[in-house]
Design a protein around this motif. Structure first.
Motif, PDB file in Angstrom:
ATOM      1  N   UNK A   1      31.324  16.403  49.079  1.00 11.20           N
ATOM      2  CA  UNK A   1      32.543  16.038  48.355  1.00 11.20           C
ATOM      3  C   UNK A   1      33.502  17.205  48.306  1.00 11.20           C
ATOM      4  N   UNK A   2      32.996  18.431  48.120  1.00 13.06           N
ATOM      5  CA  UNK A   2      33.856  19.610  48.104  1.00 13.06           C
ATOM      6  C   UNK A   2      34.565  19.821  49.426  1.00 13.06           C
ATOM      7  N   UNK A   3      33.878  19.557  50.542  1.00 18.31           N
ATOM      8  CA  UNK A   3      34.529  19.705  51.840  1.00 18.31           C
ATOM      9  C   UNK A   3      35.656  18.692  52.017  1.00 18.31           C
ATOM     10  N   UNK A   4      35.452  17.483  51.515  1.00 21.29           N
ATOM     11  CA  UNK A   4      36.520  16.485  51.575  1.00 21.29           C
ATOM     12  C   UNK A   4      37.713  16.919  50.734  1.00 21.29           C
ATOM     13  N   UNK A   5      37.442  17.470  49.560  1.00 21.09           N
ATOM     14  CA  UNK A   5      38.527  17.953  48.703  1.00 21.09           C
ATOM     15  C   UNK A   5      39.244  19.135  49.343  1.00 21.09           C
ATOM     16  N   UNK A   6      38.500  19.958  50.070  1.00 17.09           N
ATOM     17  CA  UNK A   6      39.113  21.103  50.738  1.00 17.09           C
ATOM     18  C   UNK A   6      40.108  20.646  51.791  1.00 17.09           C
ATOM     19  N   UNK A   7      39.799  19.569  52.489  1.00 18.14           N
ATOM     20  CA  UNK A   7      40.712  19.060  53.512  1.00 18.14           C
ATOM     21  C   UNK A   7      41.977  18.478  52.918  1.00 18.14           C
ATOM     22  N   UNK A   8      41.929  18.092  51.626  1.00 13.29           N
ATOM     23  CA  UNK A   8      43.105  17.504  50.969  1.00 13.29           C
ATOM     24  C   UNK A   8      43.864  18.496  50.105  1.00 13.29           C
ATOM     25  N   UNK A   9      43.416  19.742  50.039  1.00 12.47           N
ATOM     26  CA  UNK A   9      43.991  20.694  49.084  1.00 12.47           C
ATOM     27  C   UNK A   9      45.000  21.644  49.704  1.00 12.47           C
ATOM     28  N   UNK A  10      45.609  21.268  50.820  1.00 10.23           N
ATOM     29  CA  UNK A  10      46.595  22.148  51.441  1.00 10.23           C
ATOM     30  C   UNK A  10      47.939  22.090  50.738  1.00 10.23           C
ATOM     31  N   UNK A  11      48.213  21.018  50.048  1.00  9.30           N
ATOM     32  CA  UNK A  11      49.501  20.894  49.358  1.00  9.30           C
ATOM     33  C   UNK A  11      49.276  20.239  48.005  1.00  9.30           C
ATOM     34  N   UNK A  12      50.173  20.518  47.078  1.00  7.54           N
ATOM     35  CA  UNK A  12      50.069  19.938  45.745  1.00  7.54           C
ATOM     36  C   UNK A  12      50.326  18.439  45.754  1.00  7.54           C
TER      37      UNK A  12
ATOM     38  N   UNK B   1      33.486  13.246  31.940  1.00 12.94           N
ATOM     39  CA  UNK B   1      32.458  13.479  32.949  1.00 12.94           C
ATOM     40  C   UNK B   1      33.068  13.890  34.282  1.00 12.94           C
ATOM     41  N   UNK B   2      34.139  13.210  34.695  1.00 14.67           N
ATOM     42  CA  UNK B   2      34.769  13.552  35.970  1.00 14.67           C
ATOM     43  C   UNK B   2      35.392  14.937  35.934  1.00 14.67           C
ATOM     44  N   UNK B   3      35.880  15.367  34.781  1.00 12.85           N
ATOM     45  CA  UNK B   3      36.419  16.726  34.665  1.00 12.85           C
ATOM     46  C   UNK B   3      35.324  17.765  34.858  1.00 12.85           C
ATOM     47  N   UNK B   4      34.141  17.503  34.263  1.00 14.96           N
ATOM     48  CA  UNK B   4      33.025  18.433  34.450  1.00 14.96           C
ATOM     49  C   UNK B   4      32.601  18.480  35.917  1.00 14.96           C
ATOM     50  N   UNK B   5      32.528  17.319  36.544  1.00 16.08           N
ATOM     51  CA  UNK B   5      32.126  17.267  37.951  1.00 16.08           C
ATOM     52  C   UNK B   5      33.117  18.029  38.816  1.00 16.08           C
ATOM     53  N   UNK B   6      34.401  17.876  38.549  1.00 14.64           N
ATOM     54  CA  UNK B   6      35.417  18.536  39.387  1.00 14.64           C
ATOM     55  C   UNK B   6      35.350  20.053  39.238  1.00 14.64           C
ATOM     56  N   UNK B   7      35.105  20.525  38.018  1.00 14.87           N
ATOM     57  CA  UNK B   7      34.990  21.972  37.813  1.00 14.87           C
ATOM     58  C   UNK B   7      33.813  22.526  38.610  1.00 14.87           C
ATOM     59  N   UNK B   8      32.684  21.847  38.570  1.00 12.37           N
ATOM     60  CA  UNK B   8      31.511  22.337  39.285  1.00 12.37           C
ATOM     61  C   UNK B   8      31.707  22.273  40.792  1.00 12.37           C
ATOM     62  N   UNK B   9      32.320  21.207  41.300  1.00 14.19           N
ATOM     63  CA  UNK B   9      32.517  21.082  42.741  1.00 14.19           C
ATOM     64  C   UNK B   9      33.529  22.105  43.241  1.00 14.19           C
ATOM     65  N   UNK B  10      34.603  22.316  42.489  1.00 16.46           N
ATOM     66  CA  UNK B  10      35.649  23.252  42.920  1.00 16.46           C
ATOM     67  C   UNK B  10      35.220  24.703  42.788  1.00 16.46           C
ATOM     68  N   UNK B  11      34.124  24.975  42.090  1.00 14.02           N
ATOM     69  CA  UNK B  11      33.642  26.356  42.017  1.00 14.02           C
ATOM     70  C   UNK B  11      33.184  26.859  43.384  1.00 14.02           C
ATOM     71  N   UNK B  12      32.748  25.950  44.242  1.00 19.21           N
ATOM     72  CA  UNK B  12      32.366  26.295  45.605  1.00 19.21           C
ATOM     73  C   UNK B  12      32.483  25.037  46.451  1.00 19.21           C
ATOM     74  N   UNK B  13      33.622  24.889  47.136  1.00 14.21           N
ATOM     75  CA  UNK B  13      33.875  23.668  47.893  1.00 14.21           C
ATOM     76  C   UNK B  13      32.944  23.507  49.076  1.00 14.21           C
TER      77      UNK B  13
END
Length: 507
Positions: free
Chosen positions: A31-42, A14-26
């Protein structure tokens, strides 16, 4: 048979499906905006995984997977002709539910989609619109028309008396240890009026034995009503009778069979799944679907014929059985059936959770009901008209017996009263005259009521004089009434009027 998925696997999927949908448009969700702030580095990947995990930590894996699958279908439909899949609007939601109606999808598909929108709106936060406004009247209308096509819900039937007796016999006479253990688990569900999955997580099984009475104690924290963190850490007591119809205890025998199989308390569940091909118990718990098949297998082992007009039982039949018997008997209040079924109002939950003594008077009545079923005075499997007729006959019999007892007692009391009534009255008069003289009682027998008047409140009588006043000097008024002798002991007389009365008589 499909491979069983455990809760951890459901949550990961379920979390994998949610992450795919959220990352399609942050930019479409909070939640996508929060992930965008953390996605500057691996190096922040672990933080992103922890962010998603913490967001959905309060939700059960099954619910999360169901909602994610419903939203995923919308996501796939949006990918076919639109961009920005999670930028929701009222028009897009309406077009999608119309699409479900045109494609003859499942009647509950539109309702599941609306529930998924409300579910994820409170968790990931859709930026483009307010879900409460986006689910408009026309959207709700389409959902309503689809829901009307849903087939009628049928309740699981209760087990018959002969079927419960067969399960008990299968435990007490274990021709097959495997089926006997399963039959004992089904009886555990029947006598506790609990769901199959709630009984799976029962722990600390303890036998309480006094002579031929056996009580089985257990508890569970992982039950269906444990929806909050507080309830998930609060033990739900499971207390039931260890015997049904036979004199020997099925509970004692069942615990012995499980110990003989070498089961320990290290497992997080009570009944594991069984692989018939290899004849081994598996390292996962038995599902309710498998339990329904094994329940029918246990009944088939006792040569039960499957009738065309009898619906096959399921695991939910175990919960409904004893509750059905209690309701048909008419001897149990609603609160008693709620306690046995573990369904109580919010103010009463704590009293049930922390007070196992609540079950003592109810289990006593259940034991008496089982005796009535065993001796044939009550037949819960009979037609409703026969049960009503039998109840009326018993009520008439009890009423007649009570009337005979009351009639006999009243005749005895009448004889005693008639023989001693006069003597008792005379004894009272004599006793009163011996203790206090008549003069000190200030009471006299009224020989001529026309010469007296009585105060309407105090009841004291006064002697009327010729001048329109009383002998005591008081003025006659509307507060005084004509005097009537009402007591064999006389009537209270004014002290001053009494002196004048005796003085006049003496003169």
């Amino acid at each position: 048979m499909s491979w069983h998925t455990d809760p951890d696997d459901l949550q990961r999927r379920a979390l994998n499906l949610v992450r795919i949908m959220v990352e399609s448009d942050l930019s479409a969700t909070q939640l996508g905006k929060m992930m965008h702030n953390l996605s500057y580095s691996l190096a922040d990947e672990l933080k992103i995984q922890q962010l998603i995990s913490d967001t959905f930590a309060r939700k059960s894996p099954a619910t999360l997977y169901k909602r994610a699958r419903a939203l995923w279908k919308y996501f796939e439909w949006m990918q076919g002709g639109y961009s920005q899949s999670l930028h929701l609007s009222e028009d897009r939601i309406y077009q999608y539910v119309c699409h479900l109606r045109e494609q003859n999808c499942a009647p509950t598909s539109a309702q599941s989609f609306i529930e998924a929108l409300n579910f994820f709106s409170s968790l990931i936060g859709f930026v483009s619109c307010d879900i409460g406004l986006a689910i408009s009247a026309r959207v709700k209308g389409v959902v309503h028309t689809l829901s009307l096509q849903k087939r009628q819900l049928k309740q699981a039937r209760a087990l018959r008396v002969t079927e419960v007796a067969a399960l008990e016999e299968l435990v007490l006479q274990p021709a097959s240890p495997v089926l006997s253990i399963m039959a004992g688990f089904f009886l555990f569900c029947v006598m506790n009026c609990c769901r199959f999955n709630d009984a799976q997580f029962a722990e600390n099984l303890t036998l309480d034995v006094t002579d031929d009475t056996v009580i089985l104690h257990a508890g569970t924290c992982q039950h269906k009503t444990a929806t909050t963190a507080d309830k998930r850490t609060t033990l739900l007591p499971l207390v039931c009778l260890g015997h049904v119809f036979a004199e020997e205890s099925w509970a004692s025998k069942w615990v012995m069979l499980m110990q003989a199989e070498g089961w320990s308390d290290d497992r997080s569940y009570l009944l594991p799944a069984y692989r018939e091909y290899t004849g081994q118990w598996l390292s996962r718990k038995m599902t309710s679907g498998e339990g329904s098949l094994w329940l029918r297998e246990c009944l088939a082992a006792k040569d039960f014929e499957v009738l065309d007009d009898i619906v096959l039982p399921t695991t939910h039949s175990c919960k409904a059985t004893l509750l059905s018997w209690l309701a048909k008997s008419g001897k149990f209040e609603m609160i008693e059936r709620q306690i046995l079924g573990h369904h109580l109002d919010r103010p009463s939950v704590s009293a049930l959770t922390y007070g196992r003594q609540n079950f003592i008077p109810i289990l006593t009545k259940v034991a008496l009901l089982l005796r009535r079923i065993n001796d044939g005075s009550f037949a819960p499997d009979a037609q409703v008209s026969r049960i009503v007729r039998q109840s009326l006959a018993q009520m008439e019999e009890e009423s007649q017996r009570l009337a005979e007892q009351m009639g006999l007692q009243s005749r005895v009391e009448e004889q005693d009263d008639s023989a001693s009534e006069a003597a008792d009255q005379e004894d009272i008069e004599i006793a009163a005259s011996r203790v206090v003289p008549v003069e000190e009682l200030r009471q006299v027998a009224v020989d001529d009521p026309a010469t007296y008047e009585q105060h309407r409140l105090s009841g004291v009588i006064h002697l009327i004089m010729d001048d329109g006043r009383f002998a005591c000097g008081r003025v006659r008024s509307l507060n005084y009434l004509s005097c009537e002798p009402v007591s064999v002991f006389g009537t209270p007389l004014c002290e001053q009027c009494r002196n004048s009365h005796f003085a006049n008589r003496g003169s």
